[in-house]
Design an enzyme around this catalytic site. Structure first.
Site, PDB file in Angstrom:
ATOM      1  N   PHE A 230       0.887  -1.235   0.056  1.00 44.03           N
ATOM      2  CA  PHE A 230       0.058  -0.036   0.073  1.00 44.03           C
ATOM      3  C   PHE A 230       0.854   1.068  -0.016  1.00 44.03           C
ATOM      4  O   PHE A 230       0.707   2.096   0.972  1.00 44.03           O
ATOM      5  CB  PHE A 230      -0.912   0.171   0.990  1.00 44.03           C
ATOM      6  N   CYS A 341      -4.938   4.129   9.842  1.00 41.17           N
ATOM      7  CA  CYS A 341      -5.389   5.422   9.863  1.00 41.17           C
ATOM      8  C   CYS A 341      -6.670   5.718  10.331  1.00 41.17           C
ATOM      9  O   CYS A 341      -7.472   6.444   9.555  1.00 41.17           O
ATOM     10  CB  CYS A 341      -5.071   6.449   8.740  1.00 41.17           C
TER      11      CYS A 341
END
Length: 398
Positions: A230, A341
């Site tokens: 990612f 996150c």
């Protein structure tokens, strides 16, 4: 100004102490929402009172949002105009100039910097505004003018493509408010060079929040083979190369992001030490395992799998799966960094999911370090959402 503003009032059972002590939001079920309150135009200002009609401050109102009011100023006599915005920007700028030697940082982190629902990232002579609250959308021109006056930037971009805007009833839009761009912007950070696409990339073009976690990863990267899953524009991978990694592989689903990662490596003179793999991150990790690939340092920095409480259970399963697939890719005695996150997944829940995943991946672990967003992303202790980023660094067994 205040004489012309409407007044809104908390319900008798609501607790004004939280607001007096710094909590910046009023939820719809805490407010007396009569026809007059519901008729206030989104992004307008009002005076907030408690149930006993004692003033609590100046707020911005959006009847279309669950967060129906946001505290703008505890002074009910305040006037939100370009000068008021400029004062908040000067305060934010003073902190960043003390922290960083170059003008590449998050300049405004919403409520924590006194500009509710407003994100501003600075990229040298350019800045990107994310107006995620109705008042900021309505006053975007004033924010841009104050921003140019306070910082001296010449290019200002409005990026209205965040999930938060939908919660406020705001449409998606992207607009160049001032200046111009000739292509991606080079951003120096932790000795690496990143290319940020300010109008076509994710969020504002670059994730400044991971800067201190990139720096910690660099301690583990010298002489290492590194896998950055990612990776977006090469966040951890390019930082590792700058710290002396012998090779880095970046995995992402976006061809455009990987192209920017290659451009950053080229600008650093490290293109020969970077490989890219485009595709679904889970499938790519499975393929790497099937190939027998092993890395000294593996970092997984996925998008928010749990962006809200209803998504928490599924999100934690996804984080566990990331850890399970990543753990076998770490060489004996190597390192694994896992990031989240998702503000809905607190640190304990994320840590537990990560540990379960590593165990299911057949590895035992030591937790070395827990990281968070950098100081250009200040938090409000009263508002958990501002402390969203978690980074866990593990050493895995042999």
């Amino acid at each position: 100004m205040t004489a012309d503003l409407p007044t809104i009032r908390l319900r008798p059972k609501s607790k004004p102490q939280a607001i007096r002590h710094g909590f910046p939001w009023v939820f719809a079920d805490e407010l007396v929402t009569d026809r007059r309150t519901r008729s206030i135009a989104p992004g307008s200002f009002a005076l907030l009172e408690d149930a006993e009609r004692r003033p609590l401050g100046l707020v911005t109102v959006n009847p279309e949002s669950k967060i129906i009011a946001r505290i703008m100023d505890p002074d009910p006599q305040a006037q939100v105009d370009r000068d008021w915005i400029a004062a908040r920007l000067r305060r934010a700028l003073a902190l960043r100039e003390r922290l960083f030697g170059a003008p590449f940082y998050r300049l405004v982190h919403a409520e924590a910097d006194g500009l509710p629902g407003t994100i501003i990232d600075r990229f040298g002579d350019a800045a990107v505004i994310q107006p995620n609250a109705a008042w900021a959308e309505r006053m975007a021109g004033d924010i841009a003018d104050a921003l140019r006056a306070v910082t001296g930037v010449s290019t200002v971009i409005l990026n209205g493509q965040s999930r938060a805007r939908g919660l406020e009833g705001l449409p998606e839009r992207m607009e160049l408010l001032a200046g111009g761009l000739s292509g991606p912007v080079e951003v120096p950070m932790n000795g690496a060079v990143y290319l940020a696409d300010l109008m076509g990339g994710q969020k504002t073009g670059l994730f400044y929040d991971q800067r201190p976690n990139h720096a910690f990863a660099q301690h583990l990267a010298k002489g290492a083979r590194v896998l950055d899953v990612f990776s977006h524009v090469g966040g951890f991978g390019l930082a590792a190369l700058a710290a002396g990694a012998v090779h880095a592989t970046c995995v992402d689903g976006s061809a455009a992001a990987l192209e920017l990662a290659q451009g950053g490596a080229r600008a650093m003179g490290a293109e020969s030490r970077l490989a890219i793999r485009q595709g679904d991150a889970f499938a790519q990790m499975e393929a790497l395992a099937a190939e027998g690939a092993r890395f000294d340092l593996v970092i997984c920095d996925p998008p928010a799998f749990a962006p809200s409480k209803p998504a928490l259970e599924a999100g934690l399963r996804a984080y566990e799966r990331v850890a399970k697939l990543a753990a076998p890719l770490v060489a004996a005695g190597g390192y694994l960094a896992l990031c989240s996150c998702s503000h809905a997944a607190d640190l304990a829940a994320f840590r537990n999911a990560s540990a379960r995943g590593i165990g299911r991946g057949g590895r035992r672990m030591q937790l070395l370090h827990t990281g968070q967003a950098g100081p250009d992303h200040p938090t409000l202790p009263q508002l958990a959402e501002t402390g969203y980023l978690k980074a866990l660094f593990f050493r895995l067994d042999g």
